[in-house]
Design an enzyme around this catalytic site. Structure first.
Site, mmCIF file in Angstrom:
data_model
loop_
_atom_site.group_PDB
_atom_site.id
_atom_site.type_symbol
_atom_site.label_atom_id
_atom_site.label_comp_id
_atom_site.label_asym_id
_atom_site.label_seq_id
_atom_site.Cartn_x
_atom_site.Cartn_y
_atom_site.Cartn_z
ATOM 1 N N LYS A 1 0.992 14.498 0.952
ATOM 2 C CA LYS A 1 -0.490 14.598 0.638
ATOM 3 C C LYS A 1 -0.461 16.350 0.183
ATOM 4 O O LYS A 1 -1.692 16.670 -0.361
ATOM 5 C CB LYS A 1 -1.628 14.452 1.435
ATOM 6 C CG LYS A 1 -1.190 12.829 1.546
ATOM 7 C CD LYS A 1 -2.532 12.514 2.883
ATOM 8 C CE LYS A 1 -2.424 10.746 3.036
ATOM 9 N NZ LYS A 1 -2.978 9.968 2.223
ATOM 10 N N LYS B 1 -14.542 8.015 -3.216
ATOM 11 C CA LYS B 1 -15.948 8.491 -2.478
ATOM 12 C C LYS B 1 -16.513 9.879 -3.095
ATOM 13 O O LYS B 1 -17.762 9.952 -3.389
ATOM 14 C CB LYS B 1 -15.794 8.585 -0.901
ATOM 15 C CG LYS B 1 -15.450 7.136 -0.560
ATOM 16 C CD LYS B 1 -14.728 7.201 0.980
ATOM 17 C CE LYS B 1 -13.921 5.951 1.264
ATOM 18 N NZ LYS B 1 -13.029 6.328 2.404
ATOM 19 N N HIS C 1 0.799 -1.033 -0.051
ATOM 20 C CA HIS C 1 0.060 -0.209 0.057
ATOM 21 C C HIS C 1 0.974 1.447 -0.035
ATOM 22 O O HIS C 1 0.132 2.540 0.177
ATOM 23 C CB HIS C 1 -0.900 -0.030 1.271
ATOM 24 C CG HIS C 1 -1.919 -0.924 1.064
ATOM 25 N ND1 HIS C 1 -3.378 -0.570 0.701
ATOM 26 C CD2 HIS C 1 -2.042 -2.134 1.631
ATOM 27 C CE1 HIS C 1 -3.988 -1.995 0.927
ATOM 28 N NE2 HIS C 1 -3.165 -2.793 1.331
ATOM 29 N N LYS D 1 -8.429 14.028 4.604
ATOM 30 C CA LYS D 1 -7.381 12.735 4.525
ATOM 31 C C LYS D 1 -6.344 12.985 5.694
ATOM 32 O O LYS D 1 -6.394 13.937 6.501
ATOM 33 C CB LYS D 1 -6.845 12.668 3.225
ATOM 34 C CG LYS D 1 -6.196 13.986 2.819
ATOM 35 C CD LYS D 1 -5.351 13.883 1.309
ATOM 36 C CE LYS D 1 -6.188 13.971 0.349
ATOM 37 N NZ LYS D 1 -6.445 12.791 -0.580
ATOM 38 N N ARG D 2 -5.569 11.798 5.844
ATOM 39 C CA ARG D 2 -4.435 12.080 7.068
ATOM 40 C C ARG D 2 -3.693 13.331 6.818
ATOM 41 O O ARG D 2 -3.566 13.482 5.468
ATOM 42 C CB ARG D 2 -3.687 10.846 6.993
ATOM 43 C CG ARG D 2 -4.385 9.579 7.765
ATOM 44 C CD ARG D 2 -5.006 10.081 9.225
ATOM 45 N NE ARG D 2 -3.645 10.039 9.951
ATOM 46 C CZ ARG D 2 -3.368 9.262 10.789
ATOM 47 N NH1 ARG D 2 -4.073 8.026 11.099
ATOM 48 N NH2 ARG D 2 -2.164 9.270 11.591
ATOM 49 N N THR E 1 -8.602 6.442 -1.868
ATOM 50 C CA THR E 1 -9.860 5.877 -1.939
ATOM 51 C C THR E 1 -10.864 7.201 -1.723
ATOM 52 O O THR E 1 -12.070 7.177 -2.097
ATOM 53 C CB THR E 1 -10.283 4.992 -1.131
ATOM 54 O OG1 THR E 1 -9.606 5.232 0.390
ATOM 55 C CG2 THR E 1 -9.605 3.700 -1.564
#
Ligand code: 26W
Length: 839
Positions: A575, A681, A376, A569-570, A677
């Site tokens: 990111k 969504k 992952h 998100k985290r 992911t």
């Protein structure tokens, strides 16, 4: 058949037969009242929705029980091949509404509760999230088991029953403060303890050779401290199909004979203290999502999960097939969710060789045929490497087995590449530089028949980069399985208004075949349909605001006509939440200078947790909150620009957020996000993505069409080419907007009473060694955001894009993902469970 002392001597229980449970409104009302009054001892004066939730959950759970038993019996009667999904995380969120949806009783139960004067929404909201995961990887496991049950596949999820889940995030003075999440404090109606299936897990001690009566040399592992693994099962219902699979979570319990000597010697306190040590194993989820920190307790957790689950499967095997393991690999398969449970590979070897007396070669053949590994992440800091010394101390027999696996493997490498010692050093499971460490990813690669990444780009990068040598050796092991999300929770349940419009338009087949959403595409040209779509989106935006205000009251005014620009998100540097903030500061600066009329009203929502030890991530949260504070207090920004940090982002929060999002921020440095992911969504709920060519974004853009996606940023290749001569200062020097943004930051405009507070964040993005190259993508990001504004000005056009995104999100259903896992890796036969009340 239970396999320990809890076996009845003369079982007559087989004759127990119960009447069918009613599925009508009246039946739910009656059961609800029974539980509320007789089981829980509450009456009409009780004000807490919590007990109403519990009473209703009991009534729903009753309906799952028979189906659960029937499913179990079907698998057993058909001797079905099974898949065990081994994962340190299952981020399940709430259970009740999902169980009602999958049982097909949502409307009936809502009406029943209404008749009793209960608002079902309130009751649903009083359930605590089961937060037994960090983020993407844990939620993926939860979506997977939903799809497995819906596809009628014989799959069991194995995980840990942490007493404390992911911490609750509160924000104090703009900073993250963690509160423990004691989610089991009020009990958990959805779990069933099954003491009779407990197993004993060994730690410590040492190994010894011995000779059997037949003269064979064997190893045993002795003088261990033992901990009991007690399973708790949760039902996992498929969508309206009578299948109910199991999620089995292990709890660590001190063994009964625990330190009897110490008790007898009067060391009462010591004995109790060591009981606590044993039970600590499943006390808390590690809240790190990308940083391997080599903690002893974490290794204990991993071994505890692997050993308990394997012993469980083997005990069941011996029960049903006897001690012959010849056909074991035909009937059993394990999917390892990252390297976290990969110690299962040497553990299966130990159980087969030491406890069931198979030869090494036979055991290795079985192991290699049953284990499959999913990677992952490509981030080097997230790759697990356990110290050899630590493993020797904690699980000495396992360490010996790993050395032996490696010896055999090194032989294979030297046969394939004679004399290539550098390659042997590179590929060895044991890293020899510095302290000896076990490379868990390599162990997983060597011990598995399948290795997959979670999006096309990610799988490709694994083959060309991280696992290149292994790909050259075993190309046939490698495959891709692009992630997905379950459309039951992430559309049907969280966005009932949109789901209803879709069903009214194209029928309800999409719920189990999401590719049917494609039939919506022509309706993008239908003005009436667009109007309805828009009204639903506006209402969802209003609900999102109401939710935010309920949780964190604010005087701020929100305009549902503004773009709802969402990044949840985290919090992690790769990111690039900072890039988002730079853009917000740029908008603020531009509105200040040129007035608001050049811009579309925008509400930027950012949410996410930072690992408690990840300093710079916590500083980024503080930065977002400080910038938010300045912007939201500025009258020039009123109704034009709002920045909000959404505290305590979790599964149930996302269920409120994704229906109300217009713009989905997927802005990681290309090559760093394995898949994502949340992006799926949001797309499914009609948000349009602004994103880099990273992870599954690439496939999202392929599906939606280039014109329905806001692309920006360097490609993975360009990023790698740029490294080494990356010069952020010269980029800043050539970009007036960026210069002004950095000036505002550096002048302390957002930290007036806290001088120097953001120096570390600023220094990291200005460094030529910044691995995430935030500055490199600024211009292209700001330009893409300008295109977003242009598109949003034309509401009709925007709505078309929104419909087209939703219509093309079919690929991102975990039903598709799981079908691919099953066709290429698991090869299970769907099992049709017959149930008397099942349609
Ligand atoms: C050793 C500590 C640790 C714990 C968790 C390291 C790494 C992790 C996970 C790999 C973090 C994670 O959740 N990864 C995410 O997995 C998702 C599901 O495949 C992907 O969509 C995300 O891109 C990936 O970051």
């Amino acid at each position: 058949m239970p396999h320990n002392k809890f076996v009845l001597s003369n079982p007559k229980l087989a004759i127990i037969k119960l009447p069918e449970q009613g599925m009508k409104k009246h039946d739910f009302e009656e059961d609800f009242k029974q539980y509320y009054v007789h089981l829980l001892g509450r009456d009409e004066h009780c004000r807490s929705p919590y007990y109403a939730n519990e009473a209703l959950s009991q009534a729903i759970r009753d309906r799952l029980m028979e189906r659960w038993k029937d499913t179990h019996h079907t698998y057993r009667a058909n001797d079905a091949r099974k898949l065990y999904y081994l994962s340190m995380e299952f981020l399940m969120g709430r259970t009740l509404s999902n169980a009602m949806l999958n049982l097909g009783v949502t409307d009936t139960v809502t009406a029943a509760m209404y008749d009793l004067g209960i608002e079902i929404e309130e009751l649903i909201a009083s359930e605590h999230d089961a937060g037994l995961g960090n983020g993407g990887l844990g939620r993926l496991a939860a979506c997977f088991i939903d799809s497995c049950a819906t596809l009628q596949l014989p799959v069991v999820g194995y995980g840990l029953r942490y007493e404390y889940g992911m911490f609750t995030q509160t924000i104090v003075n703009g900073e993250q403060v963690e509160k423990p999440d004691h989610w089991l404090r009020h009990g958990n109606v959805w779990e069933i303890e099954r003491l009779e299936y407990s197993h004993c897990i060994k730690f410590g001690g040492h190994t010894e050779m011995y000779t059997t009566e037949e003269g064979e040399l064997r190893k045993h592992w002795i003088s261990t401290s033992n901990v009991l693994a007690v399973p708790f099962d949760t039902p996992i219902p498929g969508y309206k199909n009578g299948t109910v699979n199991s999620l089995r979570l292990w709890k660590a319990v001190a063994t009964e004979e625990f330190n009897l000597d110490e008790f007898n010697a009067g060391d009462y306190a010591e004995a109790v203290a060591s009981k606590i040590t044993a039970e600590n194993i499943t006390m808390v989820l590690y809240p790190n999502d990308a940083n391997e920190n080599g903690k002893e307790l974490r290794l204990k957790q991993q071994y505890f999960l692997a050993s308990a689950s394997l012993q469980d499967v083997i005990a069941h095997w011996v029960d049903t097939h006897g001690k012959d393991f010849k056909h074991f690999a035909e009937k059993n398969c394990f999917q390892l969710n990252d390297t976290h449970p990969s110690i299962a590979i040497p553990e299966l070897m130990r159980l087969l060789v030491d406890e069931h007396h198979l030869s090494w070669d036979d055991a290795w053949t079985i192991t290699k045929k049953t284990m499959a590994y999913t990677n992952h992440t490509l981030l080097p800091e997230a790759l697990e490497k356990w110290s050899v010394n630590l493993m020797r101390r904690l699980v000495p027999r396992l360490m010996e087995i790993i050395f032996e696996i490696n010896a055999h493997f090194m032989e294979e490498v030297s046969l394939h590449w004679p004399g290539d010692t550098d390659r042997m050093r590179r590929m060895s499971i044991i890293e020899e530089e510095g302290e000896q460490r076990v490379r868990m990813a390599y162990l997983a690669l060597v011990g598995s028949f399948s290795v997959n990444g979670v999006a096309q780009l990610h799988s490709q990068l694994l083959q060309q980069g991280l696992f290149r040598d292994f790909y050259e050796l075993w190309p046939y092991k490698f495959n891709n399985k692009t992630n997905g999300v379950t459309p039951r929770r992430w559309l049907a349940s969280c966005n009932p208004e949109l789901a209803e419009l879709i069903t009214e338009t194209i029928g309800d087949g999409w719920i189990t075949d999401l590719s049917q959403l494609k039939k919506l595409e022509p309706y993008a040209e239908n003005a009436k349909f667009r109007q309805r779509w828009r009204v639903i989106k506006q209402a969802a935006k209003q609900r999102l605001i109401d939710y935010k205000k309920r949780k964190h009251p604010t005087e701020l005014h929100f305009d549902v006509n503004a773009i709802f620009d969402v990044q949840v998100k985290r919090i992690h540097e790769y990111k690039r939440q900072v890039l988002n903030v730079l853009h917000v500061i740029h908008l603020y600066n531009d509105i200040k200078k040129r007035g608001a009329e050049h811009h579309v009203a925008r509400c930027v929502l950012i949410g996410g947790k930072a690992a408690p030890g990840y300093k710079i991530a916590k500083k980024i949260i503080k930065l977002i909150n400080n910038v938010s504070h300045v912007i939201n207090a500025d009258p020039d920004m009123a109704n034009k620009l709002t920045l909000l940090f959404l505290p305590d982002y979790r599964v149930s929060a996302m269920e409120k957020i994704c229906p109300g999002a217009d713009l989905s921020e997927q802005i990681s440095t290309a090559g760093k996000e394995a898949s994502g992911t949340g992006n799926m969504k949001l797309m499914m709920n009609g948000a349009i993505t602004i994103g880099t060519l990273d992870g599954a974004n690439i496939e999202i853009r392929e599906e939606a069409g280039d014109e329905n996606f806001f692309l920006f940023g360097l490609t993975e290749q360009e990023i790698e080419e740029r490294r080494g001569h990356y010069d952020p200062l010269s980029i800043i020097g050539q970009d007036q907007d960026l210069k002004e943004v950095l000036h505002l930051l550096e002048s302390g405009h957002f930290n007036q009473c806290e001088p120097g507070l953001f120096d570390d964040v600023i220094a990291s993005i200005k460094s030529p060694h910044d691995p995430w190259m935030t500055i490199a993508d600024f211009r292209s990001y700001v330009d893409a955001q300008a295109r977003v504004e242009d598109a949003y000005r034309d509401q009709d056009h925007w709505t078309k894009m929104s419909i087209i995104n939703c219509a093309n999100s079919g690929k991102f259903s975990t039903d598709r993902t799981i079908n691919e896992y099953n066709q290429d890796i698991w090869k299970l036969t769907p099992q049709h469970v017959k149930h008397h009340t099942c349609k």
